[in-house]
Design a protein around this motif. Sequence first.
Motif, PDB file in Angstrom:
ATOM      1  N   TYR A   8       0.843  -1.205   0.000  1.00 46.43           N
ATOM      2  CA  TYR A   8       0.000   0.000   0.000  1.00 46.43           C
ATOM      3  C   TYR A   8       0.878   1.255   0.000  1.00 46.43           C
ATOM      4  O   TYR A   8       1.858   1.344   0.758  1.00 46.43           O
ATOM      5  CB  TYR A   8      -0.903  -0.011   1.232  1.00 46.43           C
ATOM      6  CG  TYR A   8      -1.978   1.048   1.216  1.00 46.43           C
ATOM      7  CD1 TYR A   8      -2.978   1.011   0.261  1.00 46.43           C
ATOM      8  CD2 TYR A   8      -1.979   2.091   2.140  1.00 46.43           C
ATOM      9  CE1 TYR A   8      -3.968   1.999   0.238  1.00 46.43           C
ATOM     10  CE2 TYR A   8      -2.963   3.065   2.123  1.00 46.43           C
ATOM     11  CZ  TYR A   8      -3.951   3.008   1.163  1.00 46.43           C
ATOM     12  OH  TYR A   8      -4.925   3.968   1.129  1.00 46.43           O
ATOM     13  N   LYS A  12       3.430   2.069   6.480  1.00 47.71           N
ATOM     14  CA  LYS A  12       4.501   2.217   7.459  1.00 47.71           C
ATOM     15  C   LYS A  12       5.013   0.861   7.955  1.00 47.71           C
ATOM     16  O   LYS A  12       5.779   0.803   8.921  1.00 47.71           O
ATOM     17  CB  LYS A  12       4.015   3.067   8.645  1.00 47.71           C
ATOM     18  CG  LYS A  12       3.671   4.499   8.254  1.00 47.71           C
ATOM     19  CD  LYS A  12       4.864   5.249   7.713  1.00 47.71           C
ATOM     20  CE  LYS A  12       4.520   6.615   7.145  1.00 47.71           C
ATOM     21  NZ  LYS A  12       3.817   6.597   5.865  1.00 47.71           N
ATOM     22  N   SER A  38      -3.377   0.925   5.119  1.00 47.77           N
ATOM     23  CA  SER A  38      -3.276  -0.544   5.167  1.00 47.77           C
ATOM     24  C   SER A  38      -3.722  -1.096   6.514  1.00 47.77           C
ATOM     25  O   SER A  38      -4.042  -2.278   6.623  1.00 47.77           O
ATOM     26  CB  SER A  38      -1.832  -0.980   4.904  1.00 47.77           C
ATOM     27  OG  SER A  38      -1.022  -0.680   6.029  1.00 47.77           O
ATOM     28  N   ASP A  56     -10.240   5.669   8.152  1.00 52.55           N
ATOM     29  CA  ASP A  56      -9.769   6.109   6.827  1.00 52.55           C
ATOM     30  C   ASP A  56     -11.025   6.418   6.028  1.00 52.55           C
ATOM     31  O   ASP A  56     -12.063   5.793   6.228  1.00 52.55           O
ATOM     32  CB  ASP A  56      -8.983   4.987   6.136  1.00 52.55           C
ATOM     33  CG  ASP A  56      -8.111   5.518   4.984  1.00 52.55           C
ATOM     34  OD1 ASP A  56      -6.882   5.584   5.147  1.00 52.55           O
ATOM     35  OD2 ASP A  56      -8.682   5.855   3.919  1.00 52.55           O
ATOM     36  N   HIS A  58     -11.518   5.820   2.960  1.00 50.72           N
ATOM     37  CA  HIS A  58     -11.772   4.811   1.920  1.00 50.72           C
ATOM     38  C   HIS A  58     -12.409   3.566   2.543  1.00 50.72           C
ATOM     39  O   HIS A  58     -11.976   3.109   3.603  1.00 50.72           O
ATOM     40  CB  HIS A  58     -10.472   4.428   1.213  1.00 50.72           C
ATOM     41  CG  HIS A  58     -10.050   5.447   0.203  1.00 50.72           C
ATOM     42  ND1 HIS A  58      -8.922   6.210   0.346  1.00 50.72           N
ATOM     43  CD2 HIS A  58     -10.641   5.827  -0.961  1.00 50.72           C
ATOM     44  CE1 HIS A  58      -8.818   7.029  -0.701  1.00 50.72           C
ATOM     45  NE2 HIS A  58      -9.849   6.824  -1.503  1.00 50.72           N
ATOM     46  N   ASP A 209      -1.036  10.182   9.903  1.00 55.55           N
ATOM     47  CA  ASP A 209      -0.166   9.815   8.768  1.00 55.55           C
ATOM     48  C   ASP A 209      -0.905  10.137   7.467  1.00 55.55           C
ATOM     49  O   ASP A 209      -1.348   9.238   6.747  1.00 55.55           O
ATOM     50  CB  ASP A 209       0.184   8.318   8.852  1.00 55.55           C
ATOM     51  CG  ASP A 209       1.144   7.893   7.745  1.00 55.55           C
ATOM     52  OD1 ASP A 209       1.813   8.763   7.160  1.00 55.55           O
ATOM     53  OD2 ASP A 209       1.218   6.682   7.470  1.00 55.55           O
TER      54      ASP A 209
HETATM   55  C1  LIG Z   1      -0.007   7.747   4.041  1.00 58.39           C
HETATM   56  S1  LIG Z   1      -1.545   6.866   3.915  1.00 58.39           S
HETATM   57  C2  LIG Z   1      -1.645   6.065   5.486  1.00 58.39           C
HETATM   58  C3  LIG Z   1      -0.763   4.862   5.531  1.00 58.39           C
HETATM   59  C4  LIG Z   1      -0.944   4.031   6.776  1.00 58.39           C
HETATM   60  N1  LIG Z   1      -0.446   4.694   7.965  1.00 58.39           N
HETATM   61  C5  LIG Z   1      -0.242   2.703   6.581  1.00 58.39           C
HETATM   62  O1  LIG Z   1       0.774   2.459   7.279  1.00 58.39           O
HETATM   63  O2  LIG Z   1      -0.648   1.920   5.742  1.00 58.39           O
HETATM   64  C6  LIG Z   1      -2.752   8.130   4.019  1.00 58.39           C
HETATM   65  C7  LIG Z   1      -4.200   7.655   4.113  1.00 58.39           C
HETATM   66  O3  LIG Z   1      -5.007   8.791   4.369  1.00 58.39           O
HETATM   67  C8  LIG Z   1      -6.294   8.563   3.806  1.00 58.39           C
HETATM   68  N2  LIG Z   1      -6.930   9.904   3.735  1.00 58.39           N
HETATM   69  C9  LIG Z   1      -6.594  10.950   2.933  1.00 58.39           C
HETATM   70  N3  LIG Z   1      -7.342  12.036   3.218  1.00 58.39           N
HETATM   71  C10 LIG Z   1      -8.163  11.680   4.246  1.00 58.39           C
HETATM   72  C11 LIG Z   1      -9.168  12.375   4.980  1.00 58.39           C
HETATM   73  N4  LIG Z   1      -9.448  13.650   4.719  1.00 58.39           N
HETATM   74  N5  LIG Z   1      -9.807  11.717   5.955  1.00 58.39           N
HETATM   75  C12 LIG Z   1      -9.529  10.409   6.226  1.00 58.39           C
HETATM   76  N6  LIG Z   1      -8.592   9.678   5.552  1.00 58.39           N
HETATM   77  C13 LIG Z   1      -7.912  10.323   4.572  1.00 58.39           C
HETATM   78  C14 LIG Z   1      -5.999   7.865   2.494  1.00 58.39           C
HETATM   79  O4  LIG Z   1      -7.083   7.090   2.075  1.00 58.39           O
HETATM   80  C15 LIG Z   1      -4.768   7.002   2.848  1.00 58.39           C
HETATM   81  O5  LIG Z   1      -5.151   5.677   3.139  1.00 58.39           O
END
Ligand SMILES: C[S@@+](CC[C@H](N)C(=O)[O-])C[C@H]1O[C@@H](n2cnc3c(N)ncnc32)[C@H](O)[C@@H]1O
Length: 337
Positions: A8, A12, A38, A56, A58, A209
Motif C-alpha cells: 500500500y 509504514k 493498510s 480512513d 476509503h 499519517d
Molecule cells: C499515508 S496513507 C496512510 C498509511 C498508513 N499509515 C499505513 O501504514 O498503511 C494516508 C491515508 O489517508 C487517507 N486519507 C486521505 N485524506 C483523508 C481524509 N481527509 N480523511 C480520512 N482519511 C484520509 C488515504 O485514504 C490514505 O489511506
Amino acid sequence: MSFPDTKYMGSKQAILPFIISHIRPLSFSSAMDAFSGSGCVAYAMKRLGKRVTANDFHRFAYHIAKTTVENNSITLSANILAMLLRRNPKSKTFVKDTFTGLYFKEEDCDFIDNTYANIRDLTNETHQSLALAALCRACMKKRPRGIFTFVGNKGRDGRRDLKISLKQQFLEAIPLFNQAVFSNHQRNKATCSDVFDLSPKGVDLVYIDPPYMSPHSDCDYTRRYHFIEGLCSYWKGLILQAHTVTKKIHSYPTAFKNTRTACDAFSRLFDHFKNCILVVSYGSNGIPGREEMVRLLRQFKKQVRVYETTHKYCFGNHHHKVGQNNNDVSEYLFIAV
Ligand SMILES: C[S@@+](CC[C@H](N)C(=O)[O-])C[C@H]1O[C@@H](n2cnc3c(N)ncnc32)[C@H](O)[C@@H]1O
C-alpha cells in the motif's frame, strides 16, 4: 498472529519498529489511527493492548481495519468459504462488463462479480468485511505495484502473484486475515470518515499519517485504488468516469492533497485534536517541511520532539521526484505532548 501487509502506498509496515519504539513509552490507553490506510499501525497499537480506533475515508481501508483491528474473535470458517465460492444466480455482471481486459481477464472479473454477490448474502457484518478485505487484497496482489492507474501489460513480469487466478489469490488471502484475528481485550473500532468529522473525545493519542504533499506527486489515493474502493460498494453511489481509460471514480475531496493549503490543513487538524498526544509521520520532502511542522505543532503543544529514520519507498512516483533513481528519503516522527 501477524498482519497481512501489502505494498500500500505510504504503508509504514517497514518502519513500524521505529514508530512503535517511540510510541510505546508514552502514557496513553486509547489511540486513534486517523489515516489508517493498510491498517498496520492501528494493528500494532492494538498489539500494545490499547483501545484503538482506526479510521480512513476509503471503504477498502475500513473493511481491513474492521477485520483486523475492531474484530477480536470472528474468523471465516471453511463452510462460509465454500458458500462464498458457490455460483450465485443473483450475481450481476458490472465488473465483467466494465473492466474485462483492463486489469483482469474475463474469468477473474466473473469471479469478482460472483463473489461480491455471495458476500452480500452473508448476514454477519464482520464476515462481510473479512471477505471484502480478502477480495480487495486478491485484486491488489494481482496488479503490478498493486495499483489501478494504468491498463494493459505494463509491469507484467511473470511473477507468480500476477499469474495465478483471482480465485487462487482470494483463497490465499482468507487464511491470512483469519490468522490476524486476535483479542487484546479492548473495544476497538473501525470508522470510515473524513478526518475532520471524527470526534477527539476519549482519545488519548492520535496518530496522524496523511498523504505526503509534494509538488512531485498528486498523492491521490482514490486515483490509485479506485477499483477496490468501487468494489466495496459495487460502485453504488459513486460516480464512474466512464470516459477515462482506467474507468476510475471521482476522487474524494481531502484537505491533504494540495501543497497550497497544506499548512492550513495541518493547523486545523492539530487544533481539532489539541487535547490528545499528537504523533505525526511525515516525509522529509513533504510540504510542510520539518521546521514548519514543528512550528504548527507548537501552536497547540508545549513540547515537540522529532525523530528521524531513512526509508526506501517501493513506489517510483511517490515521495520523491519522478525520474530520480534515489528514493531514499527520511521519515520524520513528530511527537507533541
Ligand atoms: C499515508 S496513507 C496512510 C498509511 C498508513 N499509515 C499505513 O501504514 O498503511 C494516508 C491515508 O489517508 C487517507 N486519507 C486521505 N485524506 C483523508 C481524509 N481527509 N480523511 C480520512 N482519511 C484520509 C488515504 O485514504 C490514505 O489511506
